[in-house]
Design an enzyme around this catalytic site. Structure first.
Site, short mmCIF file in Angstrom:
data_model
loop_
_atom_site.label_atom_id
_atom_site.label_comp_id
_atom_site.label_asym_id
_atom_site.label_seq_id
_atom_site.Cartn_x
_atom_site.Cartn_y
_atom_site.Cartn_z
N LYS A 203 0.71 -1.02 -0.05
CA LYS A 203 -0.10 -0.19 -0.09
C LYS A 203 0.93 1.33 -0.28
O LYS A 203 0.62 1.83 -0.67
CB LYS A 203 -0.96 -0.17 1.25
CG LYS A 203 -1.61 0.92 1.42
CD LYS A 203 -2.48 1.42 2.51
CE LYS A 203 -3.76 1.91 3.14
NZ LYS A 203 -4.41 2.02 4.16
N GLU A 209 10.66 -5.34 3.38
CA GLU A 209 10.68 -6.32 3.46
C GLU A 209 10.10 -6.79 1.83
O GLU A 209 10.79 -6.82 0.85
CB GLU A 209 9.84 -7.09 4.26
CG GLU A 209 10.03 -6.76 5.88
CD GLU A 209 9.17 -6.22 6.40
OE1 GLU A 209 9.28 -4.93 5.80
OE2 GLU A 209 9.85 -6.43 7.91
N GLY A 262 -4.27 -2.02 5.46
CA GLY A 262 -3.88 -3.13 5.29
C GLY A 262 -4.20 -4.63 5.38
O GLY A 262 -4.86 -5.60 4.35
N ARG A 263 -4.31 -4.58 6.43
CA ARG A 263 -5.21 -5.93 6.82
C ARG A 263 -6.98 -6.43 6.93
O ARG A 263 -7.89 -7.41 6.73
CB ARG A 263 -5.54 -6.15 8.75
CG ARG A 263 -5.77 -5.19 9.44
CD ARG A 263 -5.25 -4.56 11.08
NE ARG A 263 -5.96 -3.66 11.81
CZ ARG A 263 -5.41 -3.10 11.81
NH1 ARG A 263 -4.06 -2.35 10.60
NH2 ARG A 263 -5.56 -1.78 12.41
N GLU A 348 -3.84 -6.11 15.54
CA GLU A 348 -3.20 -5.20 14.95
C GLU A 348 -3.74 -3.36 14.85
O GLU A 348 -4.36 -2.61 15.55
CB GLU A 348 -2.58 -5.81 13.47
CG GLU A 348 -1.43 -4.09 12.65
CD GLU A 348 -1.32 -4.49 11.98
OE1 GLU A 348 0.42 -4.47 11.66
OE2 GLU A 348 -1.96 -4.13 10.45
N HIS A 379 -5.27 -33.44 18.74
CA HIS A 379 -3.54 -34.18 19.24
C HIS A 379 -2.27 -32.77 19.37
O HIS A 379 -1.45 -33.72 19.80
CB HIS A 379 -2.99 -34.69 17.81
CG HIS A 379 -4.68 -35.78 17.92
ND1 HIS A 379 -4.71 -37.55 18.66
CD2 HIS A 379 -6.20 -35.41 17.01
CE1 HIS A 379 -5.65 -37.37 17.59
NE2 HIS A 379 -6.84 -37.00 17.39
N LYS A 489 10.23 -0.56 13.28
CA LYS A 489 11.14 -0.65 12.06
C LYS A 489 11.61 0.67 12.04
O LYS A 489 12.80 1.25 11.52
CB LYS A 489 9.84 -0.17 10.92
CG LYS A 489 8.77 -0.96 10.39
CD LYS A 489 7.53 -0.02 9.98
CE LYS A 489 6.27 -1.01 9.66
NZ LYS A 489 5.29 -0.30 9.08
#
Ligand code: F6P
Length: 521
Positions: A203, A209, A262-263, A348, A379, A489
């Site tokens: 965005k 990254e 973003g999310r 977030e 399990h 960051k």
């Protein structure tokens, strides 16, 4: 109109709920079925192909009524209107919050027109890639796509592509997110650069990254003698200028908007890899499923409103019963990435300690969400759910039918699904020894749908998005910013300079020692 700024702990309902909690101490859910008239009818909701049963919770009629009063006192209805009207409710970033617009096909506004032309662009691109009209630079048909992004630019499309694998097209879809170069190297080993398209999703187009990976992919393509690199790159961003500077063809850029976080962005151009992976028609069905849930949320009375009820139950456990976490347990291997996706969505959004009046809160806010697929999780960590010392409210998500039609296996899966909710609630004893006793009284919601489909997935995700919103409103925090990710960051950038120049500046002793170990390895 802006969001209300009401401290929930000062409301009458909150104070009454604190008393109610004491009254309910020791109450058994199973007994509440006898003391609450029509419990199952009152504490369940049918909407479209989704059935929510929230009767297996430590709540009675009065608790539920008080939780509904809390909604009134916190002006939930007004705040829902603010969301759908596009008011700038993301105040700390001065933005509207309109991810619901991305899946509203009847939006007769300028934004609606723009979003509909974005969808047309996604449709055309998907069809052209799948039919071979668009080819790679050496004129070969595209066989693979690699989505390069992180956070919301990765978790959403990655989870949806995995969830809808049954509906997949001929394209193979890969995801690269981590700046750890090993992640990218493993993907590059698997693909043929001549038949691969890289979709760079960011965005902001500033994310370390993603930009690092994009640059390394560009170098890789050049090293493999791909002459027209731009034919292998698609950009998805709201920062067109930087994307063009990076080398993207303007026509190969798909829009993102500042009014979609973003999310919450998988419903728009970030869903391009979803459309390619499962076909545009299925992508559209996914949006329409979400839109159905939006409408349900917007118009339903709160006592029969699925996201509102889920949010209220969560507030009850988080703020009154002192529960620390909640688990999401999909009984479908297709949905294995949903817990990861929901972690970003919930944590977030609501992991905040400053209220909407800029004051530090003195109550709990964001819930910790985790989980895994059933029956695998049975399990692994279910032991702690059944016999541990913590109460962990659970959402069980299951489907009436399997996709491949293996009924024998599906009956076994679903008998486990129901048995677990039953065992958690009723408890029991498997022998005389105390080690074989189950106290029970562990709460859960059961969410049952027809089958894993684009529509049902859309409904599930939209349901959780609105749950997050309602919790944020009542807890008086801003759910749509994420300033908490910025400090790390920024420090990483400073440390990177020191690592690259091998020049350690003044820090705390632990940080200096770690830098020293890394630099002088
Ligand atoms: O660091 C958090 C975050 O800002 C998320 O909210 C977002 O989804 C992710 O980074 C990626 O951001 P972008 O799409 O701008 O690269």
């Amino acid at each position: 109109m802006s969001l209300s700024k009401i401290n929930p702990t000062k409301t009458k309902a909150w104070k009454a709920l604190l008393k109610k909690k004491l009254e309910l101490d020791g109450a058994k859910i199973i007994d509440l079925f006898d003391s609450t008239n029509d419990r199952l009818k009152k504490f369940s909701i049918n909407f479209d192909n989704l059935f929510l049963d929230f009767s297996k919770n430590i709540i009675d009629d009065k608790t539920f009524a008080l939780l509904l009063e809390l909604c009134e006192e916190c002006e939930l209805e007004k705040n829902i209107k603010c969301l759908f009207n596009g008011n700038k409710i993301n105040e700390t970033e001065n933005r509207s919050v309109l991810h619901t617009a991305l899946r509203d096909f009847d939006l007769n506004t300028e934004i609606g027109d723009e979003l509909s032309s974005d969808r047309e662009k996604i449709k055309k691109f998907t069809e052209d890639i799948l039919s071979g009209v668009i080819k790679g630079s050496t004129n070969k048909k595209i066989t693979d796509i690699v989505n390069v992004g992180i956070g919301g630019s990765d978790l959403g499309p990655n989870m949806v592509v995995e969830s809808l694998k049954f509906y997949e097209t001929d394209l193979t879809c890969h995801f690269v997110s981590n700046v750890d170069g090993d992640h990218l190297s493993e993907i590059l080993k698997k693909i043929n650069p001549e038949t691969t398209i890289f979709i760079i999703v960011s965005k902001t187009f500033t994310t370390q990254e993603t930009l690092t990976n994009a640059k390394q992919i560009k170098d890789f393509l050049i090293s493999r003698s791909i002459e027209d690199v731009s034919k292998h790159f698609i950009g998805v961003t709201s920062n067109i200028k930087s994307a063009v500077e990076f080398g993207f063809d303007k026509e190969n850029i798909f829009n993102m908007y500042d009014f979609v976080g973003g999310r919450f962005s998988v419903w728009g151009s970030v869903g391009l890899s979803v459309s390619l992976a499962v076909g545009y028609e299925n992508f559209e069905k996914f949006l329409k499923g979400a839109n159905k849930m939006d409408e349900h949320f917007r118009v339903s009375s709160f006592d029969k409103n699925i996201p509102v009820c889920l949010a209220l139950i969560s507030i009850w456990y988080n703020n009154f019963m002192n529960c620390e976490t909640e688990a999401v347990l999909p009984y479908s291997e297709y949905l294995k990435f949903i817990p990861n996706y929901l972690q970003q969505m919930f944590m977030e959004s609501n992991g905040k300690c400053i209220d909407r009046s800029s004051r530090k809160v003195d109550y709990q806010t964001g819930t910790i969400v985790w989980g895994g697929t059933g029956t695998n999780s049975q399990h692994a960590f279910f032991q702690l759910l059944h016999q541990g010392t913590k109460i962990i409210p659970c959402d069980f998500i299951g489907f009436k039918s399997s996709l491949h039609g293996n009924n024998e296996a599906h009956n076994k899966l679903m008998s486990n699904f129901i048995a677990q909710t039953q065992a958690l609630m009723i408890g029991g004893s498997m022998g005389d020894s105390p080690f074989r006793k189950f106290e029970g009284n562990n709460p859960s919601n059961t969410i049952l749908l027809d089958k894993v489909s684009p529509e049902s997935l859309g409904m599930i995700l939209s349901m959780y998005e609105h749950k997050v919103f309602v919790q944020g409103i009542i807890l008086n925090i801003f759910s749509f910013d994420q300033w908490g990710v910025e400090l790390g960051k920024s420090l990483a950038n400073t440390l990177l300079t020191e690592i690259e120049s091998k020049n350690i500046l003044d820090h705390d002793p632990s940080t200096e020692n770690l830098l020293d170990k890394l630099i002088n390895k």
